[in-house]
Design an enzyme around this catalytic site. Sequence first.
Site, mmCIF file in Angstrom:
data_model
loop_
_atom_site.group_PDB
_atom_site.id
_atom_site.type_symbol
_atom_site.label_atom_id
_atom_site.label_comp_id
_atom_site.label_asym_id
_atom_site.label_seq_id
_atom_site.Cartn_x
_atom_site.Cartn_y
_atom_site.Cartn_z
ATOM 1 N N ARG A 122 0.824 -1.227 0.000
ATOM 2 C CA ARG A 122 0.000 0.000 0.000
ATOM 3 C C ARG A 122 0.850 1.266 0.000
ATOM 4 O O ARG A 122 0.329 2.362 -0.173
ATOM 5 C CB ARG A 122 -0.943 -0.010 1.203
ATOM 6 C CG ARG A 122 -0.240 -0.072 2.550
ATOM 7 C CD ARG A 122 -1.247 -0.231 3.688
ATOM 8 N NE ARG A 122 -0.591 -0.347 4.994
ATOM 9 C CZ ARG A 122 -0.145 -1.482 5.507
ATOM 10 N NH1 ARG A 122 -0.273 -2.606 4.808
ATOM 11 N NH2 ARG A 122 0.426 -1.512 6.698
ATOM 12 N N TYR A 123 2.167 1.113 0.227
ATOM 13 C CA TYR A 123 3.035 2.289 0.297
ATOM 14 C C TYR A 123 3.888 2.491 -0.948
ATOM 15 O O TYR A 123 4.489 3.551 -1.114
ATOM 16 C CB TYR A 123 3.972 2.179 1.508
ATOM 17 C CG TYR A 123 3.251 2.148 2.831
ATOM 18 C CD1 TYR A 123 2.363 3.168 3.190
ATOM 19 C CD2 TYR A 123 3.450 1.107 3.724
ATOM 20 C CE1 TYR A 123 1.699 3.137 4.399
ATOM 21 C CE2 TYR A 123 2.792 1.067 4.944
ATOM 22 C CZ TYR A 123 1.913 2.083 5.269
ATOM 23 O OH TYR A 123 1.249 2.055 6.481
ATOM 24 N N ILE A 124 4.014 1.488 -1.795
ATOM 25 C CA ILE A 124 4.900 1.605 -2.959
ATOM 26 C C ILE A 124 4.074 1.632 -4.240
ATOM 27 O O ILE A 124 2.937 1.144 -4.279
ATOM 28 C CB ILE A 124 5.922 0.461 -3.002
ATOM 29 C CG1 ILE A 124 5.235 -0.900 -2.983
ATOM 30 C CG2 ILE A 124 6.896 0.577 -1.844
ATOM 31 C CD1 ILE A 124 6.186 -2.079 -3.082
#
Length: 868
Positions: A122-124
């Site tokens: 979800r962060y990259i």
Amino acid sequence: MSDNDINPENGDESLHDSIPVTGMYKDWFLDYASYVILERAVPAIEDGLKPVQRRILHAMKEMDDGRFNKVANIIGQSMQYHPHGDASIGDAIVNLGQKDLLIETQGNWGDVRTGDGAAAARYIEARLSKFALEVVFNPQTTEWQLSYDGRKKEPVTLPVKFPLLLAQGVEGIAVGLSTKILPHNFCELIEGSIQILKGKKTNLLPDFNTGGLADFSEYNEGLRGGRVKVRAKIEEEDSKTLLIKDIPYGTTTNSLIESIIKANDKGKIKIKKVVDNTAKEVEIQVQLASGQSPNMTIDALYAFTDCEVSISPNACVIIEEKPVFLTVNEILEYNTHQTKTLLNRELEIRKGELMEKLLFSSLEKIFIENRIYRDIEECETWEAVIETIDKGLEPFKPEFYREITRDDIIRLTEIKIKRISKFDTFKADELMRKLQEELEEVNHHLENLTDYAIQYYKNLLGKYGKGKERKTEIRTFDTIAANVVAANNAKLYVNRADGFIGYGLKKDEFVCDCSDLDDIIVFRKDGVCQVSRIQDKVFVGKDIIHVAVYRKGDERMVYNLVYLDGATGRAMIKRFQVLSVTRDREYPLTKGTKGSKILYFTANSNGEAEIITVYLTAGSKARIKVFDFDFKDIEIKGRGAQGNILTKHPVRKIQLKMEGVSTLGGLNIYYDPSVGRLNTDERGELVGNFLGDDKIIAFFKDGHYELTNFELTNRFDQENLLLIQKFDPERVVSVIYFDGASKQHFIKRFQIETSTLNKKFNFISDHRNSRLIVVTTEKQPQVKVKLQKGKDVEENVYDMDMLIDVKGWRSVGNRLSNHAVKAVQLVESEKRKQGKADENLSVGSTVNFDLKKKDEDDDEDKEQLGLF
């Protein structure tokens, strides 16, 4: 349940249709094995992708709008096609992203060098690279199939116009089958494909994104049974510190450091501390323990840690739903011809599109210019309209490449009145001319398909090749004997009377420091020799007269022996070597008769031959009862030789009279530039004949020299080495160097005044761009110099000994010329040209140095260096 309940004769029809469990197992296992091989572990040769990778790329193409997408979103999109969970998809995306070829990444994607994992999905973010969009996708040439649930279409294979499989590499384990294809260099793959299209052979070698050094001599084109040895790049910062710059493929900085610490704990190497300074570039600092040799430690790191790893390739791919083992060169050939086929299909498709555009443009022009549209104004039915237009086109139909269909006519009826009213014949003709030119170009490409494919590859290389140069240096590695480079982590003790040796006998006689990998050679008084691996305590036989660490194949170690033959009573004398043995086997050094024993024994590490005095018994019948004998008078033979008769009379005692000198002569030392090591196996060029305290001197391109002994464990930076030879303190060193500060060439002559071993002394200016151009120790060296005098270039030959006197090694020297120096070259001496021996000539003493500087921004300095 009674027996009658299960009897088929009682009418239970279901039992007649039952399948034995063994049959079910066999069928199901084969199905499962086939599924794992074809759908999970082994890539298809067409696009070089496993199914999960192919589905990820297809999903990303469907999502592509030029912007980055959250990886979590890509995973969700991919799950429409992939029957497995999100974890396997996420891992596969990260793996693709870290290869830095098909996917552009944003965020923390981890680091293959350090082993750090990527951040949560979800962060990259990710998107397809321009390269992927150009070479991987084309819906028109893609073969499609239904997804696992029948809701979507997915590609059987992607129409990749590039050897993607070899560029990325792959590893997979299936049921009873595995594949391991190593990554290869992007630029070399393209160049290899061009060579194949030209009908030439290729020889691909892997290239790893972690860099390092690699020996591909046993690569075997990537087939099973091959092997690749990969080493970290280790530099000597100073006498107490080593720097590891690159790490081997498949390792991480963490795993490498752990292996170093483990080897140190086991005593294989001796280090003080390991510091990981890795940031943008890999740097692991290894601080050596006091008294440890950097060269020996480098060898030990390769021998006992992950600084050297061995990789076994196994090129297996799927062809027509079957696993096939191919060489990497065969895979490249297949992919190259596939690319040519795909380019042909694309050209054919484009040709068809152009011909259709030309046809309709011609129909439109005829329809409007001949006012056929007016003829349909009075038509009352749709069929009448079609017939009227078809009749109007009849005179022109022979000009078209195909029949005019009803659909073509319907398209004409869809032309808007506004377009008809604004129709420009000139523009229409111009458009048709451009379409015709493009069609002719496409036809030309189809007729010259090989040339077109070559140009396609060249365009790829020009657009995407920058920054993808080879990272792994191709080297030939020397074989490192583990027992030679292992640190002395044990102590050898002996109990001579009882016949025990080992490192656990701490109350007995100390012999020497050793490694727990060493073999120990033992000589007993009864004339028996034996070699055993060192242990805590091992029995080797009573009455030990000599014990030492055994070096297999050591031709310099010579044993001098006098023994009594029990059968004849004669004293026999022999000199012998022990070059190879079987462990724990007893070898007799006498004739083996009962009562035989050793009277005199010495071990000589450099083949020394001493003089002994022999005393006979008083009652012997010999006229001379005391005489001398020189061991140099007998030849060196094998351990099984019986020897010569020293005397037939009884011997009372034998004493040493005079220490001897070596009878082996000097040791011929060679330098092998391919591995940067010394050897005695005649590999490379002869450095010289060495004895005792003789030394070697090495001169390097960065302007320093170093004195070393002639130990074979010494290593030299072959990329930086300019001259290596036997050291003679009387020789005069003549050099020309480029001073980076003044950008001038200087000449100097000096003698070596230092004596410290294994220390580097800089004898030119210390500016970072200063470089040594010429170095020689010839008596009367000459140089050819090109000078820029105004607009003219003048070439002269100078005697270096006439240009400057001999000064100190720290002196700056004199300017070579007041004019601009364009080039400098050492003139080869006549003796070297004729191949004659000269004590002042050695490896590299006549050097034509072609400097290749690392800094791309120093072009001006390169010109100033003045090299032929």
